[in-house]
Write a protein that holds these residues in place. Structure first.
Motif, mmCIF file in Angstrom:
data_model
loop_
_atom_site.group_PDB
_atom_site.id
_atom_site.type_symbol
_atom_site.label_atom_id
_atom_site.label_comp_id
_atom_site.label_asym_id
_atom_site.label_seq_id
_atom_site.Cartn_x
_atom_site.Cartn_y
_atom_site.Cartn_z
ATOM 1 N N GLY A 64 -0.018 32.506 13.173
ATOM 2 C CA GLY A 64 0.813 31.183 13.216
ATOM 3 C C GLY A 64 1.368 31.082 14.937
ATOM 4 N N LYS A 65 1.790 29.745 14.748
ATOM 5 C CA LYS A 65 2.219 29.124 15.937
ATOM 6 C C LYS A 65 3.450 29.744 16.830
ATOM 7 C CE LYS A 65 4.574 25.186 13.862
ATOM 8 N NZ LYS A 65 4.600 23.755 13.943
ATOM 9 N N TYR A 66 4.149 30.158 16.021
ATOM 10 C CA TYR A 66 5.382 30.831 16.455
ATOM 11 C C TYR A 66 5.341 32.412 16.767
ATOM 12 C CZ TYR A 66 7.400 26.325 15.737
ATOM 13 O OH TYR A 66 7.441 24.900 15.545
ATOM 14 N N ASN A 67 4.388 33.098 16.573
ATOM 15 C CA ASN A 67 4.211 34.672 16.691
ATOM 16 C C ASN A 67 4.405 34.856 18.185
ATOM 17 O OD1 ASN A 67 3.553 37.349 15.974
ATOM 18 N ND2 ASN A 67 1.425 37.068 16.811
ATOM 19 N N LEU A 68 3.877 34.359 18.964
ATOM 20 C CA LEU A 68 3.980 34.878 20.172
ATOM 21 C C LEU A 68 4.804 33.730 21.216
ATOM 22 C CD1 LEU A 68 0.739 36.515 21.098
ATOM 23 C CD2 LEU A 68 2.614 37.759 20.554
ATOM 24 N N SER A 99 9.150 37.723 14.244
ATOM 25 C CA SER A 99 10.173 38.861 13.948
ATOM 26 C C SER A 99 11.474 38.763 14.639
ATOM 27 C CB SER A 99 9.686 40.159 14.204
ATOM 28 O OG SER A 99 8.054 40.421 13.611
ATOM 29 N N PHE A 100 12.446 38.612 13.624
ATOM 30 C CA PHE A 100 13.901 38.306 14.237
ATOM 31 C C PHE A 100 14.590 39.608 14.007
ATOM 32 C CE2 PHE A 100 11.800 34.560 13.481
ATOM 33 C CZ PHE A 100 12.124 33.525 14.594
ATOM 34 N N TYR A 148 13.254 40.909 10.365
ATOM 35 C CA TYR A 148 13.057 39.637 9.513
ATOM 36 C C TYR A 148 11.617 39.257 9.823
ATOM 37 C CZ TYR A 148 17.822 39.733 8.118
ATOM 38 O OH TYR A 148 18.980 39.893 7.652
ATOM 39 N N CYS A 149 10.509 39.384 9.065
ATOM 40 C CA CYS A 149 9.300 38.970 9.244
ATOM 41 C C CYS A 149 8.951 37.769 8.531
ATOM 42 C CB CYS A 149 8.131 39.984 8.711
ATOM 43 S SG CYS A 149 6.664 40.059 8.975
#
Length: 172
Positions: A64-68, A99-100, A148-149
């Motif tokens: 995913g583009k927002y993982n890192l 993750s949040f 939150y995954c």
């Protein structure tokens, strides 16, 4: 004797699962603000977004583009634009998904029991449109204890200079 032990074990599992269903944030009868037909969702979303958000799919880990992604701003639902998470609450969990440790607003999400794949987990949905976002676990490393995954595909990002990160910067 083995049969009695198995029955006792299954009874304990059943009671444990039933207790999880009484989660106060659990919403079986949720009624989202944004209501569209299946055809409208298919028209409005990409095939991958439709699979994740409407069919409760999961993207491959680490894809995913927002993982890192760690820029300052807010993460919104890709289906309806509702603000879900703030960048200040994002952390690297090494699990392969963004993750949040907290949500932007307690009313932004709905949590419900997910019994798919032979597991009992807590599914996270957008409260505004009912889109599947991912799951939440109580194994987070911060003081909230939550992780939150979330699928990157379920998110859009709005970077801004007015986020909490910028206004309370400590130089790190």
């Amino acid at each position: 004797m083995r049969t009695k032990a198995l029955i006792l074990f299954l009874s304990v599992i059943s009671v444990s699962c039933q207790a999880q269903e009484t989660n106060p944030k659990d919403s079986v009868a949720m009624k989202p603000n944004v209501e569209k037909t299946d055809a409208q969702w298919k028209s409005d979303l990409s095939p991958e977004e439709y699979y994740i958000l409407r069919e409760a799919g999961t993207e491959r880990p680490f894809s995913g583009k927002y993982n890192l992604h760690f820029e300052a701003g807010e993460y919104k639902c890709a289906a309806c634009g509702a603000v879900l998470f703030d960048s200040d609450d994002k952390f690297e969990s090494h699990c392969g998904w963004p993750s949040f440790d907290n949500v932007a607003d307690n009313d932004a999400i709905i949590e419900r029991v997910d019994r798919s794949l032979g597991m009992v987990r807590t599914e996270v949905l957008c409260a505004n449109c009912g889109g599947h976002l991912g799951h939440v676990f109580n194994d987070g490393p911060t003081e909230t204890g939550m992780r939150y995954c979330i699928n990157s595909v379920a998110l859009d990002f709005n970077g801004n200079s007015e986020s909490k990160s910028d206004s309370t910067s400590t130089g790190h």
